[in-house]
Design a protein around this motif. Structure first.
Motif, short mmCIF file in Angstrom:
data_model
loop_
_atom_site.label_atom_id
_atom_site.label_comp_id
_atom_site.label_asym_id
_atom_site.label_seq_id
_atom_site.Cartn_x
_atom_site.Cartn_y
_atom_site.Cartn_z
N ALA A 135 4.27 5.18 -10.52
CA ALA A 135 3.22 6.13 -10.17
C ALA A 135 2.86 6.48 -8.54
CB ALA A 135 1.78 5.37 -10.54
N LEU A 136 3.56 5.59 -7.68
CA LEU A 136 3.46 5.71 -6.49
C LEU A 136 4.72 6.68 -5.80
CD1 LEU A 136 2.87 2.18 -5.11
CD2 LEU A 136 1.26 3.92 -5.74
N ALA A 137 5.65 7.14 -6.85
CA ALA A 137 6.87 8.00 -6.42
C ALA A 137 6.17 9.15 -5.83
CB ALA A 137 7.58 8.23 -7.58
N GLY A 138 6.74 9.88 -4.67
CA GLY A 138 6.58 11.00 -4.00
C GLY A 138 5.64 10.87 -2.90
N VAL A 139 4.78 9.85 -2.79
CA VAL A 139 3.85 9.67 -1.44
C VAL A 139 4.96 9.54 -0.28
CG1 VAL A 139 2.12 8.55 -0.31
CG2 VAL A 139 2.31 8.54 -3.05
N ALA A 140 5.15 10.49 0.42
CA ALA A 140 5.88 10.44 1.61
C ALA A 140 5.66 9.48 2.57
CB ALA A 140 5.72 11.88 2.46
N ALA A 141 6.59 8.59 3.04
CA ALA A 141 6.79 7.56 3.85
C ALA A 141 6.47 8.11 5.23
CB ALA A 141 8.03 6.80 4.06
N ALA A 142 6.56 9.40 5.39
CA ALA A 142 6.54 9.92 6.98
C ALA A 142 4.97 10.23 7.17
CB ALA A 142 7.36 11.21 7.20
N LEU A 143 4.09 10.22 6.13
CA LEU A 143 2.66 10.65 6.48
C LEU A 143 2.02 9.87 7.44
CD1 LEU A 143 1.53 11.06 2.76
CD2 LEU A 143 1.75 12.92 4.49
N ALA A 145 -0.18 6.76 8.77
CA ALA A 145 -0.50 5.61 8.06
C ALA A 145 -1.71 5.75 7.24
CB ALA A 145 -0.31 4.46 9.11
N LEU A 146 -2.80 5.97 7.86
CA LEU A 146 -4.06 6.02 7.18
C LEU A 146 -4.06 7.09 5.99
CD1 LEU A 146 -6.91 6.20 9.99
CD2 LEU A 146 -6.15 4.33 8.42
N LEU A 147 -3.49 8.23 6.02
CA LEU A 147 -3.39 9.21 4.86
C LEU A 147 -2.52 8.70 4.05
CD1 LEU A 147 -3.86 12.04 3.64
CD2 LEU A 147 -2.25 12.97 5.01
N ARG A 148 -1.40 8.01 4.35
CA ARG A 148 -0.47 7.40 3.47
C ARG A 148 -1.29 6.56 2.56
NH1 ARG A 148 4.39 3.96 2.40
NH2 ARG A 148 5.49 5.13 0.75
N ALA A 149 -1.87 5.57 3.07
CA ALA A 149 -2.62 4.47 2.43
C ALA A 149 -3.65 5.13 1.58
CB ALA A 149 -3.57 3.55 3.68
N GLU A 150 -4.34 5.84 1.79
CA GLU A 150 -5.23 6.54 0.98
C GLU A 150 -4.76 7.15 -0.21
OE1 GLU A 150 -9.20 9.79 1.02
OE2 GLU A 150 -7.22 10.22 2.30
N ALA A 156 -2.76 4.50 -7.36
CA ALA A 156 -2.77 3.32 -8.04
C ALA A 156 -4.07 3.33 -8.88
CB ALA A 156 -2.89 2.11 -7.03
N ALA A 157 -5.11 3.80 -8.31
CA ALA A 157 -6.30 3.83 -9.12
C ALA A 157 -6.14 4.58 -10.63
CB ALA A 157 -7.21 4.71 -8.19
N ARG A 158 -5.22 5.69 -10.37
CA ARG A 158 -5.02 6.50 -11.69
C ARG A 158 -4.65 5.78 -12.77
NH1 ARG A 158 -1.88 11.56 -8.88
NH2 ARG A 158 -3.55 12.09 -7.61
N THR A 159 -3.99 4.49 -12.41
CA THR A 159 -3.49 3.56 -13.45
C THR A 159 -4.33 2.55 -13.81
OG1 THR A 159 -2.42 1.80 -12.05
CG2 THR A 159 -1.19 4.01 -12.63
N GLY A 160 -5.58 2.62 -13.16
CA GLY A 160 -6.88 1.73 -13.45
C GLY A 160 -6.47 0.37 -12.55
N PHE A 161 -5.61 0.47 -11.52
CA PHE A 161 -5.63 -0.55 -10.68
C PHE A 161 -6.46 -0.37 -9.32
CE2 PHE A 161 -3.35 -3.08 -6.96
CZ PHE A 161 -3.74 -4.24 -7.45
N ASP A 162 -7.73 -0.54 -9.30
CA ASP A 162 -8.68 -0.32 -8.52
C ASP A 162 -9.90 -1.29 -8.40
OD1 ASP A 162 -9.89 1.20 -6.25
OD2 ASP A 162 -10.45 2.90 -7.57
N TRP A 163 -10.70 -1.23 -7.54
CA TRP A 163 -11.91 -1.95 -7.50
C TRP A 163 -12.99 -1.22 -8.33
CZ3 TRP A 163 -11.95 -6.72 -5.61
CH2 TRP A 163 -10.81 -7.25 -4.57
N PHE A 198 -5.83 -1.41 5.68
CA PHE A 198 -5.47 -0.78 4.33
C PHE A 198 -6.97 -1.02 3.69
CE2 PHE A 198 -3.86 -0.93 0.09
CZ PHE A 198 -2.86 0.20 0.18
N ALA A 199 -7.59 -2.08 3.82
CA ALA A 199 -8.81 -2.37 3.25
C ALA A 199 -9.98 -1.50 3.52
CB ALA A 199 -9.09 -4.07 3.46
N VAL A 200 -10.00 -1.25 4.81
CA VAL A 200 -10.94 -0.37 5.43
C VAL A 200 -10.78 1.00 4.75
CG1 VAL A 200 -11.75 0.78 7.45
CG2 VAL A 200 -11.30 -1.74 7.35
#
Length: 259
Positions: A135-143, A145-150, A156-163, A198-200
């Protein structure tokens, strides 16, 4: 507004072709490649964002031109390597926009469902061409860091893995802060600070705050207040005791509230 034609961009493309001509072009432009130009492309995108942030339309026009030049530059290098040409780039994005907006260009879902449908179509396109099934495929490593974390968190949230709520994320931020304070080595501190950031970002996402925009705003605020401190103290500022600098900081904050 007149309808744009495909020829409108050609004068810029012709300029780039001249600049990249192996015999008569500019030596600097000729020696560039995708890797050397990529940092400029990123920089120009940020300068566009900065002009928007300042609501400077004259600067925005100028920066959009610089960003467009980057597209033309990369396309010219690709054409010289027999990969693709500028017209292929234009055709590709045009087809993609039409394909991803069936609620506008076809008989798809209702207009208000447009964004959700965009995501469904985008995911299907990615599944067709992306060998990585994650589900994380295609999220560019060069983004950034804050944008990539988001983006990673959203995927991940789309798969139900979220607070389930913001309280859990807030508790996680406090937990990560404690782990930073408990870290014993520099490697541990770097690792734990990364987890805290990452948590922030996760907290910002749950609060519907753009973390990149929030940090840019904080940077601008610090820049503004620090310069005010320097103006108030003059040349003596660097030598002032920390308590005096803190007092100046509070004055700078108070001055903003008055304004």
């Amino acid at each position: 507004m007149t309808k744009a034609s495909a020829a409108d961009i050609m004068p810029l493309a012709d300029v780039m072709a001249r600049l990249r001509d192996p015999e008569t072009g500019c030596p600097w432009d000729i020696e560039q490649n995708f890797s050397t130009i990529a940092p400029y492309t990123i920089e120009e995108a940020y300068e566009v964002a900065d002009a928007i942030e300042r609501n400077d339309m004259a600067a925005l026009q100028d920066e959009l031109g610089d960003l467009l030049l980057q597209v033309v530059f990369h396309s010219r290098m690709a054409e010289q390597s027999n990969h693709f040409a500028l017209q292929d780039v234009i055709n590709g994005i045009t087809a993609k926009m039409i394909r991803r907006h069936p609620h506008v260009f076809g008989d798809g879902a209702r207009r208000e469902d447009g964004h959700a449908q965009w995501e469904v179509i985008k995911a299907a396109e990615r599944a067709e061409k992306e060998p990585d099934p994650s589900a994380l495929a295609g999220v560019a490593a060069a983004l950034p860091a804050l944008l990539r974390a988001e983006k990673l968190q959203k995927r991940a949230a789309r798969t139900g893995f979220d607070w389930p709520d913001v309280d859990g994320v807030t508790a996680k931020v406090l937990e990560e802060l404690g782990e930073v304070q408990a870290a014993a080595t520099q490697d541990e501190r770097e690792d734990e600070v990364g987890d805290l950031l990452f948590a922030v970002v996760n907290l910002a996402r749950h609060l519907k705050v753009d973390p990149e925009a929030a940090l840019r705003r904080a940077n601008a605020k610090f820049d503004r207040r620090f310069r005010a401190m320097e103006d108030m103290a003059g040349a003596e500022f660097p030598a002032l005791p920390l308590d005096d600098k803190e007092a100046l900081w509070q004055r700078a904050k108070q001055r903003e509230k008055v304004i």
